[in-house]
Design an enzyme around this catalytic site. Structure first.
Site, PDB file in Angstrom:
ATOM      1  CB  ILE A 110       9.619  26.738  16.716  1.00 16.95           C
ATOM      2  CG1 ILE A 110      10.452  26.828  15.423  1.00 16.95           C
ATOM      3  CG2 ILE A 110       8.886  28.040  16.991  1.00 16.95           C
ATOM      4  CD1 ILE A 110      11.516  27.888  15.435  1.00 16.95           C
ATOM      5  CB  VAL A 111      10.069  26.619  22.560  1.00 19.13           C
ATOM      6  CG1 VAL A 111       9.368  26.345  23.885  1.00 19.13           C
ATOM      7  CG2 VAL A 111      11.072  25.508  22.255  1.00 19.13           C
ATOM      8  CG  ASN A 115       2.456  24.555  26.648  1.00 17.72           C
ATOM      9  OD1 ASN A 115       1.863  24.426  27.711  1.00 17.72           O
ATOM     10  ND2 ASN A 115       1.826  24.661  25.484  1.00 17.72           N
ATOM     11  CB  CYS A 246      -2.877  23.926  21.297  1.00 17.76           C
ATOM     12  SG  CYS A 246      -1.885  22.420  21.217  1.00 17.76           S
ATOM     13  CG  LEU A 419      -0.677  17.703  20.635  1.00 18.77           C
ATOM     14  CD1 LEU A 419      -1.995  17.955  21.352  1.00 18.77           C
ATOM     15  CD2 LEU A 419      -0.083  16.362  21.060  1.00 18.77           C
ATOM     16  CB  THR A 598      -8.772 -29.651 -30.731  1.00 20.52           C
ATOM     17  OG1 THR A 598      -8.726 -28.774 -29.594  1.00 20.52           O
ATOM     18  CG2 THR A 598     -10.060 -29.416 -31.499  1.00 20.52           C
ATOM     19  CB  VAL A 610      -8.852 -16.198 -26.134  1.00 27.34           C
ATOM     20  CG1 VAL A 610      -8.825 -15.020 -27.115  1.00 27.34           C
ATOM     21  CG2 VAL A 610      -7.455 -16.491 -25.617  1.00 27.34           C
ATOM     22  CE  LYS A 619      -9.216 -14.370 -31.587  1.00 28.98           C
ATOM     23  NZ  LYS A 619      -8.372 -15.520 -31.945  1.00 28.98           N
ATOM     24  CG  LEU A 638     -13.672 -37.461 -27.080  1.00 30.58           C
ATOM     25  CD1 LEU A 638     -13.771 -36.469 -25.927  1.00 30.58           C
ATOM     26  CD2 LEU A 638     -15.068 -37.803 -27.604  1.00 30.58           C
TER      27      LEU A 638
END
Length: 891
Positions: A110-111, A115, A246, A419, A598, A610, A619, A638
């Site tokens: 489309i023109v 311009n 424009c 643009l 442990t 956790v 949890k 230990l």
């Protein structure tokens, strides 16, 4: 053949379609040759095309249209001559991607009448560059000029080797033909430049469209601006082609302190300041029936004055209306596409920007705005203006007509005569249109495996008696204040003294927090963090099993980063590297040391913790490598007095860690060896450690080491649904974590050992179901299988070993035997299943579970049944009744 009706248009589209199909196979070299030839021809015809455009449309200035035609050919060619638009655009061997360009097809162009030739040249060239065809719908007022420009480009392209019908046009344009073209099924894209009505029609056509919005460019001139340059730039831009661009300036908003100086500069350099009746007369002629009066578009200032009923010198450049109203009631506040300009006075810079914002919003949103300031010394103003203006082009010290189209006053702003105005202006793009918008990009993505890792604490001290030696590193590193986090039992039994005595002797101040309980809660963690904030340690030492270590890790985060929100720490992720919440950098205030008492949790070497929300009972398993301790101390002295139940639960927890790590979708050759070695040690030494305790220190030490080795494996390979369900069982029914895993692990193996699961977990390196094979490999490694055993037999032997081991360690045969009441369990099983599905561990399981499948595993484990694929609880309950009925019938 001329196109004057729909039938002729359809015939044209068919010819163009054939040409484009042929052109789509052209190479980049062929395309670039055509692109160059077409650009040369357009540039060569710049003057006759300009003369033709002015003569036909009655708008603009020949000399300026020459510049636009030259720009549309030369600048477009120069900007894109080396751009790849055909075939393979890029290859990335590292990430395995190939990007391939494909043409869009046939474009409807489309023109506008303002311009007509430069836009046709521009759109033709970028279509040729991208192997597209284009058919123009010109404006009736400039159809011959537009079509001539298109024909010049076409003939040059044909001479350079292009198919003959690659560019087409409508000879006698009408609304009917324009609509027919836009809605034609073979049109693939609409490239619309024109009035709002035409652009809106393009976007309403149901076809992909690239359109532009209206411009209403405001200019702000502040007190630091170079006034001579500002006025000269506005005059040059506003008079260019009589203001039809424009992007051209429609209003100037001048700060009060320089308003008079700017006004005088305009008056002495071709600007005509309208007075009294003249101002009213021009206001009346700008708009017609509420819209822009087409009679003034592209006309010189003196002709517009004549239309308004008065005369000005023919050399007048622009008509300036000094106005105050910034809304639609003021004609000068609108887009005028002519050498007419509004001029506003602002009390200061902020007021000027506010007025400019209103002008943009009123009619030019998304298009262009301009600021004249001292850009070198006023970066804050440039930034402020840029943030306030809702325009795609924000020009600084630049004539807007020439600056907006790009590559003239800033050489990174793409050259274009279309643009985009973004969503503000109702457009699909917010930049200057170029070839990249006219290609489809295909991405070939080769399968790639995820980058994996193997992360550990910086130091791991092990063997009996390693604790005091490891603590020497704390002393030599210069730490002065140590916070020990433990539980009341370990504190009362002198375990903490083994640490504090060594540190105090070296002059290190110590504080002990011993209120951690099993399944540490948020309230306890926050209490410990408060102590840390008051004591300000430079090293935190976690002493105990999983609970003290988990609590200490979260306290560490809260101490280092008190601004942290726990809810964000607990947020689930699919990929730890891509999680939404990034854990903060740790170790700035304090180093973390984990001393395990442990044999099972592995927390001393993992990035996991956790914690239970005591308000809800939920949890939360947390995971991030920021939680990995800096040092782990694995001293078997230990655990010599560890009770049998803790030995059993911890040992089977470690077995589960190794099992799940080995079949995880993140398992790697680095974690596999550790998982298998941990299982080998546990098979050999766990029964003796359980039965003989401290009388067999070697067994206790080997199990202690195995638990840490399994921890290293799952720290990097992660876990699976056994842990997901165990977390929820522990939270709901207070079943010890290791016991919960022991109860579930056999049915989880039965569930995972399926080469055709309902769903496979999606992870790139996990390319097919592998759990069944890998469970068999575990059986082989542990010496459970015999030569010639098939996979199923190996898995059965693995399960038999586990069942025997559990029985030997005194593990109940079911959740019910573990003391959970049936009514309580059944009332919660649906929620347990859903919560387990949502657990962080689920994502690494080799089989992606359905919630209903997790429920079935939980039900089977509750009643002590073997999980069988495809058998629901209802079927299992019905089977005995059916058998009993059959027996009665036989009798």
């Amino acid at each position: 053949m001329a196109v004057t009706n729909v039938a002729e248009l359809n015939a044209l589209v068919e010819r163009v379609k054939k040409a484009q199909r042929e052109y789509a196979s052209f190479t980049q070299e062929q395309v670039d040759k055509i692109f160059r030839a077409a650009a040369l021809a357009a540039a060569d015809a710049r003057i006759p095309l300009a003369k033709m455009a002015v003569a036909e449309s009655g708008m603009g200035i020949v000399e300026d249209k020459v510049i636009k035609n030259h720009f549309a050919s030369e600048y477009i060619y120069n900007a894109y001559k080396d751009e790849k638009t055909c075939g393979v655009l890029s290859e990335d061997d590292t990430f395995g991607t190939i990007t391939i360009a494909e043409p869009i097809g046939i474009i409807c162009g489309i023109v506008p009448t303002t311009n007509p030739t430069s836009t046709a040249i521009f759109k033709s060239l970028i279509s040729l560059k991208t192997r597209n065809a284009i058919i123009f719908s010109p404006h009736p007022r400039a159809k011959d000029a537009t079509n001539k420009a298109a024909d010049i480009v076409l003939q040059a392209a044909i001479a350079a080797g292009a198919p003959k019908d690659l560019i087409g046009w409508i000879d006698q344009p009408s609304v009917e033909l324009s609509n027919a073209l836009m809605h034609h099924p073979d049109i693939n894209l609409i490239l619309a430049t024109g009035g709002p009505g035409m652009v809106k029609a393009a976007y309403s056509s149901g076809k992909p469209a690239i359109g532009v919005g209206a411009g209403n460019t405001p200019v702000v001139i502040d007190e630091t601006a170079d006034i001579k340059r500002a006025v000269a730039s506005v005059l040059m831009s506003k008079t260019f082609d009589n203001g039809v661009i424009c992007a051209s300036e429609q209003s100037v908003v001048v700060v009060d302190s320089v308003y008079d100086a700017v006004r005088e500069r305009f008056a002495t350099h071709g600007g005509y300041l309208l007075q009294g009746k003249e101002l009213k007369a021009v206001q009346d002629v700008i708009l017609k029936n509420g819209a822009l009066n087409a009679a003034i578009v592209g006309q010189p200032a003196y002709k517009i004055a004549e239309l308004a009923g008065f005369s000005v010198p023919e050399n007048t450049k622009i008509l300036i209306g000094e106005v105050t109203v910034v809304d639609e009631s003021e004609p000068f506040a609108h887009e005028k596409l002519s050498p007419t300009l509004a001029m506003y006075r602002a009390k200061d810079f902020e007021d000027a920007v506010e007025k400019a914002e209103k002008l943009v919003a009123m009619g030019g949103i998304g298009h262009t705005s301009c600021l004249y300031t001292d850009q070198d010394n006023q970066p804050a103003r440039v930034s402020y203006f840029g943030q306030k203006m809702k325009t795609a082009r924000i020009l600084i010290n630049t004539p807007a007509s020439q600056g907006g189209i790009g590559d003239l006053y800033n050489f990174k702003l793409a050259p274009s005569l279309t643009l985009g105005c973004g969503s503000w202006g109702g457009n699909s793009i917010s930049e200057n249109v170029g070839p990249k918008h006219l290609i489809n990009k295909k991405t070939v993505a080769k399968r790639a495996e995820n980058m994996l890792w193997h992360k550990l604490p910086k130091s791991i001290y092990f063997r009996r008696g390693s604790l005091p030696i490891a603590l020497d590193e704390v002393i030599t590193d210069g730490h002065k204040r140590a916070l020990i986090v433990t539980d009341r039992f370990l504190f009362n039994n002198g375990y903490a003294d083994q640490i504090t005595s060594v540190l105090k002797a070296a002059g290190v101040e110590t504080e002990v927090f011993f209120e951690v309980e099993a399944d540490p809660t948020l309230s306890i963690v926050r209490k410990g963090a408060e102590l840390a904030n008051s004591f300000k340690p430079d090293v935190i030492i976690a002493l105990g099993g999983g609970s003290p270590m988990d609590a200490a890790k979260i306290m560490w985060v809260m101490y280092e980063h008190p601004e942290t929100h726990f809810e964000e720490l607990a947020l689930r992720f699919m990929d730890i590297r891509k999680r939404i919440y990034k854990f903060p950098k740790m170790g700035v205030k304090a180093k973390m040391i984990a001393v395990t008492t442990t044999s099972g949790t592995g927390s001393e070497v993992t990035p996991f913790a956790v914690v239970t929300d005591d308000a809800t009972g939920q949890k939360y398993p947390l995971a991030d490598y920021a939680l990995t301790p800096d040092m782990a101390i694995v001293d078997a002295n230990l655990v010599m007095d560890m009770p049998k139940s803790l030995c059993a639960f911890g040992g089977l927890d470690a077995v589960t860690h190794a099992m799940e790590a080995y079949v995880s979708v993140l398992a790697s050759e680095f974690s596999d060896g550790q998982a298998l070695q941990a299982l080998k040690l546990l098979k050999e030494y766990l029964p003796a450690s359980y039965h003989e305790g401290s009388k067999n220190p070697v067994a206790r030490e080997r199990v202690h080491s195995a638990a840490t080795i399994a921890g290293i494996a799952f720290a990097n390979a992660f876990l699976g649904v056994c842990h997901s369900m165990a977390h929820k069982l522990g939270s709901q029914f207070h079943i010890p974590h290791g016991l919960a895993n022991a109860l579930l692990i056999c049915n989880v193996i039965r569930y995972n050992a399926n080469d055709n699961p309902t769903k496979q977990t999606a992870f790139s390196q996990y390319d097919r179901p592998q759990a069944r094979r890998r469970y068999a490999e575990i059986a082989d490694h542990l010496g459970l299988s015999a030569p010639g055993d098939r996979t199923a037999a190996k898995i059965e032997k693995l399960l038999a070993w586990l069942e025997t081991l559990k029985a030997e360690l005194g593990i109940p045969k079911s959740i019910r035997e573990a003391g959970v009441q049936e009514a309580d369990f059944l009332a919660n099983v649906d929620k347990l299943s859903e919560d387990a599905f949502d657990d962080q561990c689920t994502g690494a399981n080799p089989r992606y579970p359905l919630i209903s499948e997790l429920k079935q595993i939980l039900l089977d484990t509750y009643y002590g049944r073997d999980y069988v694929e495809g058998e629901t609880a209802a079927k299992k309950e019905a089977a005995p009744a059916k058998a009993e009925k059959k027996a009665k019938k036989s009798a």
